[in-house]
Design a protein around this motif. Structure first.
Motif, PDB file in Angstrom:
ATOM      1  N   ILE A 145     -22.608  19.322 -15.629  1.00  0.00           N
ATOM      2  CA  ILE A 145     -21.975  19.173 -14.310  1.00  0.00           C
ATOM      3  C   ILE A 145     -22.499  20.177 -13.294  1.00  0.00           C
ATOM      4  N   GLU A 147     -25.485  20.202 -12.679  1.00  0.00           N
ATOM      5  CA  GLU A 147     -26.644  19.469 -12.151  1.00  0.00           C
ATOM      6  C   GLU A 147     -26.284  18.103 -11.579  1.00  0.00           C
ATOM      7  N   GLU A 148     -25.327  17.433 -12.209  1.00  0.00           N
ATOM      8  CA  GLU A 148     -25.018  16.037 -11.825  1.00  0.00           C
ATOM      9  C   GLU A 148     -23.684  15.644 -12.460  1.00  0.00           C
ATOM     10  N   LEU A 149     -23.101  14.526 -11.982  1.00  0.00           N
ATOM     11  CA  LEU A 149     -21.867  14.049 -12.611  1.00  0.00           C
ATOM     12  C   LEU A 149     -22.114  12.820 -13.483  1.00  0.00           C
ATOM     13  N   ARG A 178     -21.403  24.390  -5.317  1.00  0.00           N
ATOM     14  CA  ARG A 178     -22.252  23.179  -5.440  1.00  0.00           C
ATOM     15  C   ARG A 178     -21.537  22.103  -6.265  1.00  0.00           C
ATOM     16  N   LEU A 179     -20.894  22.559  -7.340  1.00  0.00           N
ATOM     17  CA  LEU A 179     -20.195  21.617  -8.222  1.00  0.00           C
ATOM     18  C   LEU A 179     -19.030  20.935  -7.476  1.00  0.00           C
ATOM     19  N   ARG A 182     -20.223  18.467  -5.046  1.00  0.00           N
ATOM     20  CA  ARG A 182     -20.642  17.225  -5.716  1.00  0.00           C
ATOM     21  C   ARG A 182     -19.418  16.333  -5.960  1.00  0.00           C
ATOM     22  N   VAL A 183     -18.322  16.948  -6.370  1.00  0.00           N
ATOM     23  CA  VAL A 183     -17.081  16.178  -6.558  1.00  0.00           C
ATOM     24  C   VAL A 183     -16.647  15.596  -5.213  1.00  0.00           C
ATOM     25  N   ARG A 184     -16.663  16.444  -4.190  1.00  0.00           N
ATOM     26  CA  ARG A 184     -16.267  15.986  -2.850  1.00  0.00           C
ATOM     27  C   ARG A 184     -17.105  14.777  -2.418  1.00  0.00           C
ATOM     28  N   ALA A 185     -18.417  14.835  -2.697  1.00  0.00           N
ATOM     29  CA  ALA A 185     -19.316  13.748  -2.281  1.00  0.00           C
ATOM     30  C   ALA A 185     -18.999  12.452  -3.025  1.00  0.00           C
ATOM     31  N   ALA A 186     -18.443  12.562  -4.224  1.00  0.00           N
ATOM     32  CA  ALA A 186     -18.119  11.361  -5.004  1.00  0.00           C
ATOM     33  C   ALA A 186     -16.757  10.778  -4.628  1.00  0.00           C
ATOM     34  N   ALA A 302     -16.787  23.794   0.061  1.00  0.00           N
ATOM     35  CA  ALA A 302     -17.197  22.536  -0.564  1.00  0.00           C
ATOM     36  C   ALA A 302     -16.706  21.309   0.211  1.00  0.00           C
TER      37      ALA A 302
END
Ligand code: SAH
Ligand code: AVI
Length: 325
Positions: A145, A147-149, A178-179, A182-186, A302
Motif C-alpha cells: 500500500i 506503492e498502490e492499492l 502519499r498513502l 491514494r485513498v482520497r483519490a480512490a 492528503a
C-alpha cells in the motif's frame, strides 16, 4: 513488479530472483542508520506472531480499538449505508468482522476487499470470510500500500475505506501522506474513510506494549531476518541480534531496532558483504502515536477532513472518520 507478495513468487531455478526487494534492502542496509521496512515482518510466521501480540496483556491497541468498533459501528453503518468495505492492511480481518456484521445488519453490504502485502495470509482470510459471510463478495487484493492499492475495477458505492490498528503509524510522514492521498483519490462522493490511531499517552505504558514479558515482540522483530534469509538467501543469525524498543518523546513514536550483539559480517547474494559492528542497530519499525492535531495535519495534507472522532477521554486510542475535504 511493485509489490513484495508478487516478487515473493520469484524464485528462478532455485536461485533467488527478487530484484526489487534486494534493491530496497541494499539501500536500507547501506544507510548510516541501517533500516528495513516493517512490511518484511509479515510472512506467514510474522503474521501469526502479530496475532499473538494482539492478545498480549501489555498490547492495549487491539482490544481498545475493538471496543470502540463494537460500540460505534452499528450506528455508523446505519448512517452511511455502506455497500463495500475496502480495508488496507487487513491481516486476519479479526476486527473487520465487527464492521462486516454491522454492514450485514443493514442488508446493504455487497463487497469486502481486504488489501494486504502478506499474500498467503490474506488469501486464507478471504477463504474463511467467504464461508462466514455467504452472500458477501470477498475480493482480496495483494498490494504494497506504500506503492498502490490494486483495487478491483467495480466497487459498489458508497464504500467505506478502513485502515485499522494504527498501521498508519508504521509509515514515515511523507509516505503516510502519499498513502492517505491514494485513498482520497480512490474515494467517490459519499464514501468515507475510517482510521484507527494509537494516541500519545504515558510512556511506560507504550514501552511495555513493545517490550512484552513473554518475548513475543522480540520474536516478531527477529522474524524479519528469517524473512530476508528465505527471500534473498541471506545468512542472518537472528540469535546474534537483541530486540530493542523505546519511545522517542520528541518524534512521538516507538522505534524498534535489532541490535547486533557482536561484530559480524552478513552475506546477501548479489550484494557486497555487510559488516555490522557490535552494538550497531538495524531500525525495523517506527510506530507513531498521535493526537487530534497531528491527525488533522496528515488529513489536510492528503485532501481529507476529520468528520467525526468518537473517542472518550479514558480510551488511549482514536477511531477517526474522514471525508474528502
Ligand atoms: N489490520 C489488522 C492487522 C494489523 S498488522 C489489525 O488491525 O489488527 C499490519 C498488517 O498490515 C499486516 O497484515 C501486514 O501484512 C500489513 N502490511 C504492513 N505493511 C504493508 C504494506 N506496505 N502494504 C500492504 N500491507 C501491509
Ligand atoms: C501493525 N502495527 C500497527 C503494529 C504497531 O503497534 O505498530 C506492529 C507492532 N510492532 C510491534 N508490536 C506490534
Amino acid at each position: 513488479m511493485p509489490n513484495l507478495a508478487r516478487t515473493r513468487a520469484g524464485r528462478v531455478a532455485g536461485r533467488v530472483h527478487n530484484p526489487r526487494m534486494l534493491a530496497e534492502v541494499a539501500a536500507g542496509l547501506a544507510a548510516p542508520q541501517k533500516e528495513l521496512s516493517p512490511k518484511y515482518f509479515y510472512d506467514q510466521r510474522g503474521s501469526e506472531l502479530f496475532e499473538e501480540i494482539t492478545r498480549l496483556p501489555e498490547y492495549y491497541p487491539t482490544r481498545t480499538e475493538r471496543a470502540l468498533l463494537e460500540g460505534w459501528m452499528p450506528e455508523l453503518m446505519q448512517q452511511l449505508g455502506t455497500r463495500s468495505l475496502v480495508e488496507l492492511g487487513a491481516g486476519s480481518a479479526e476486527k473487520s468482522r465487527i464492521i462486516l456484521d454491522a454492514m450485514r445488519a443493514t442488508g446493504l453490504g455487497e463487497l469486502y476487499v481486504p488489501i494486504d502485502v502478506s499474500a498467503t495470509f490474506v488469501s486464507q482470510t478471504a477463504a474463511v470470510l467467504r464461508r462466514e459471510y455467504p452472500g458477501l463478495m470477498v475480493e482480496p487484493a495483494i498490494a504494497d500500500i506504500a506503492e498502490e492499492l490494486n483495487l478491483p475495477r467495480r466497487i459498489p458505492r458508497p464504500a467505506l475505506f478502513a485502515f485499522l490498528g494504527s498501521t498508519i503509524g508504521n509509515f514515515y510522514p511523507p509516505a503516510a501522506i502519499r498513502l492517505l492521498a491514494r485513498v482520497r483519490a480512490a474515494m467517490e462522493p459519499g464514501d468515507r474513510f475510517l482510521m484507527g490511531v494509537d494516541l500519545r499517552k504515558d510512556v511506560a505504558r507504550i514501552e511495555a506494549a513493545y517490550n512484552d514479558s513473554e518475548g513475543v515482540t522480540a520474536e516478531f522483530n527477529r522474524n524479519m531476518l528469517l524473512v530476508l534469509n528465505h527471500e534473498l538467501g541471506a545468512d542472518f543469525d537472528p540469535e546474534a541480534f537483541e530486540h530493542l524498543a523505546f519511545y522517542d518523546t520528541v518524534a512521538h513514536r516507538v522505534e524498534m531496532h535489532l541490535v547486533s550483539s557482536r561484530d559480524q559480517r552478513v552475506t546477501i547474494p548479489g550484494l557486497p558483504p555487510i559488516a555490522i559492528a557490535k552494538g550497531e542497530s538495524i531500525r525495523t519499525e517506527i510506530s507513531t502515536k498521535y493526537d487530534r492535531q497531528s491527525v488533522a495535519e496528515l488529513f489536510e495534507a492528503a485532501g481529507l477532513r476529520i468528520e467525526a472522532w468518537p473517542t472518550d477521554p479514558t480510551t488511549p486510542f482514536g477511531l477517526v472518520v474522514g471525508a474528502p475535504a
